[in-house]
Write a protein that holds these residues in place. Structure first.
Motif, short mmCIF file in Angstrom:
data_model
loop_
_atom_site.label_atom_id
_atom_site.label_comp_id
_atom_site.label_asym_id
_atom_site.label_seq_id
_atom_site.Cartn_x
_atom_site.Cartn_y
_atom_site.Cartn_z
N PRO A 128 -1.42 -10.53 -6.36
CA PRO A 128 -0.65 -10.45 -5.54
C PRO A 128 -0.57 -8.84 -4.70
O PRO A 128 -0.72 -8.31 -3.55
N ILE A 129 0.05 -8.10 -5.63
CA ILE A 129 -0.37 -6.71 -5.14
C ILE A 129 -1.58 -6.22 -5.77
O ILE A 129 -2.11 -5.64 -4.66
N HIS A 130 -2.70 -6.68 -5.54
CA HIS A 130 -4.23 -6.32 -5.05
C HIS A 130 -4.42 -6.85 -4.16
O HIS A 130 -5.18 -6.21 -3.57
N VAL A 131 -3.97 -8.45 -3.60
CA VAL A 131 -4.38 -8.50 -1.77
C VAL A 131 -3.61 -7.70 -1.36
O VAL A 131 -4.04 -7.24 -0.27
N VAL A 132 -2.87 -7.04 -1.70
CA VAL A 132 -2.24 -6.53 -0.89
C VAL A 132 -2.67 -4.75 -0.16
O VAL A 132 -2.91 -4.53 0.96
N LEU A 133 -2.89 -4.14 -2.38
CA LEU A 133 -4.38 -3.62 -1.85
C LEU A 133 -5.19 -3.39 -1.27
O LEU A 133 -5.48 -2.45 -0.22
N GLN A 134 -5.77 -4.89 -1.11
CA GLN A 134 -7.40 -5.17 -0.20
C GLN A 134 -6.99 -5.06 1.48
O GLN A 134 -7.96 -4.98 2.05
N HIS A 135 -5.83 -5.80 1.95
CA HIS A 135 -5.48 -5.70 3.40
C HIS A 135 -5.28 -4.03 3.87
O HIS A 135 -5.87 -3.78 4.28
N HIS A 141 -3.57 -0.90 -10.95
CA HIS A 141 -3.91 -1.99 -10.04
C HIS A 141 -5.30 -1.29 -8.30
O HIS A 141 -5.80 -2.20 -7.83
N LEU A 142 -5.09 0.43 -8.79
CA LEU A 142 -5.76 0.53 -7.45
C LEU A 142 -7.26 0.72 -7.80
O LEU A 142 -8.24 0.34 -6.83
N SER A 143 -7.66 1.03 -8.92
CA SER A 143 -8.82 0.82 -9.41
C SER A 143 -10.14 -0.02 -9.56
O SER A 143 -10.85 -0.46 -8.74
N VAL A 144 -9.28 -1.50 -9.64
CA VAL A 144 -9.49 -2.83 -9.89
C VAL A 144 -9.98 -3.27 -8.97
O VAL A 144 -10.82 -3.79 -8.21
N ARG A 157 3.79 6.31 -6.36
CA ARG A 157 4.08 4.94 -6.23
C ARG A 157 4.19 4.74 -4.96
O ARG A 157 3.13 5.16 -3.59
N LEU A 158 3.65 3.06 -4.55
CA LEU A 158 2.86 2.45 -3.00
C LEU A 158 4.81 1.47 -2.71
O LEU A 158 5.72 1.45 -3.75
N ASN A 159 4.87 2.28 -0.84
CA ASN A 159 5.48 1.91 -0.42
C ASN A 159 6.15 0.55 -0.32
O ASN A 159 5.07 0.08 1.01
#
Length: 288
Positions: free
Chosen positions: A230-237, A204-207, A149-151
């Motif tokens: 917003p989850i995807h934006v966080v991961l992009q950052h 979320h990770l793969s996309v 899981r993402l913290n």
């Protein structure tokens, strides 16, 4: 402009898929851009070769062509592994051993009788496993065979404002620059799963990794995924990836107002083909 259509080969394409694929294709062609295809077959327990073959057949029949060879997620496992290793070493992900029943029980425990918060992935995770490892665990090997899981709170610590550009519309008509607060992300989305127990990675990770790999500039997809953006934006950052624009479109629904699903074979593109319908008929059915 680079758009894409990214179906999963787990059942027949239906009218909702046709609308999304045609819209992304038409947008790219109108702008003199590039349209790409991605096969989201990361879940090998459900993906089937015959469904993938039918995806190609249905899209060709609709008059949709793509400008580069299709990207298949099953060929990208090493990229997902590398991203997970990076996040583990930075202690931005942690192992979770909770079952769905465990999560449901823990989510409702603090305020008995109150409805637990539901986010894009279902019940918002209450953080049961978040603090089980001592600081410094990132220096140890990343565990396998468990969910990761993402913290979310830790991921947000050094991030700027979480925002994305919406050129379509969200479920409530949201458009323009969409901003999500840190409080919203931690309380209404929480620590989402980035890798499953039975296969590496998650949607979320793969996309976000695949959109970056394909150079997607405009993500065209249904309004049901607006809340996940917003989850995807966080991961992009945190993964230092580009930030595409998003175009969320209306959903194609049945007579009762329900969103179409792959189990709804009566509205499968192949069924309409068998009945003698034409590609212009399909366009008319979805309002294009």
């Amino acid at each position: 402009m680079r758009t894409r259509f990214a179906p999963s080969p787990t059942g027949p394409l239906h009218l909702g898929h046709a609308y999304s694929a045609l819209l992304a294709h038409d947008m790219a062609r109108a702008a003199g851009g590039t349209f790409l295809l991605r096969i989201e077959d990361i879940d090998r327990t459900r993906a089937r070769d015959h469904w993938e073959a039918q995806i190609y057949e249905d899209l060709h029949w609709l008059g949709i062509d793509w400008d580069e060879p299709p990207l298949r997620q099953s060929d990208r496992i090493s990229a997902y592994e590398a991203a997970l290793d990076s996040l583990w070493q930075r202690e931005l992900i942690y192992p979770c051993h909770c079952s769905r029943r465990d999560i449901a029980a823990a989510a409702s425990a603090p305020q008995e009788g109150a409805e637990p918060t539901v986010g894009p992935d279902g019940l918002v995770y209450p953080g049961t496993c978040r603090a089980l490892l001592a600081p410094g665990y990132g220096a140890t090997p990343r565990p396998g065979g468990t969910a990761l899981r993402l913290n979310m709170a830790r991921a947000l610590e050094a991030l700027p404002e979480i925002a994305f550009e919406e050129t379509g519309a969200g479920p409530e008509g949201e458009a323009g620059r969409i901003v999500t607060s840190r409080q919203q992300l931690t309380e209404t989305i929480g620590d989402v799963v980035l890798s499953r127990r039975d296969f590496t990675g998650s949607y979320h990770l793969s996309v976000v990794l695949d959109d970056a790999q394909q150079g997607i500039t405009h993500v065209v997809r249904g309004q049901d995924l607006f809340s996940a953006t917003p989850i995807h934006v966080v991961l992009q950052h945190i993964l230092n990836l580009p930030h595409p624009q998003y175009h969320h479109h209306r959903l194609i629904r049945d007579e009762t107002g329900r969103r179409l699903a792959k189990r709804d074979d009566a509205r499968a593109i192949a069924t309409y083909r068998t009945e003698g319908r034409s590609p212009p008929d399909i366009r008319a059915m979805v309002g294009l």
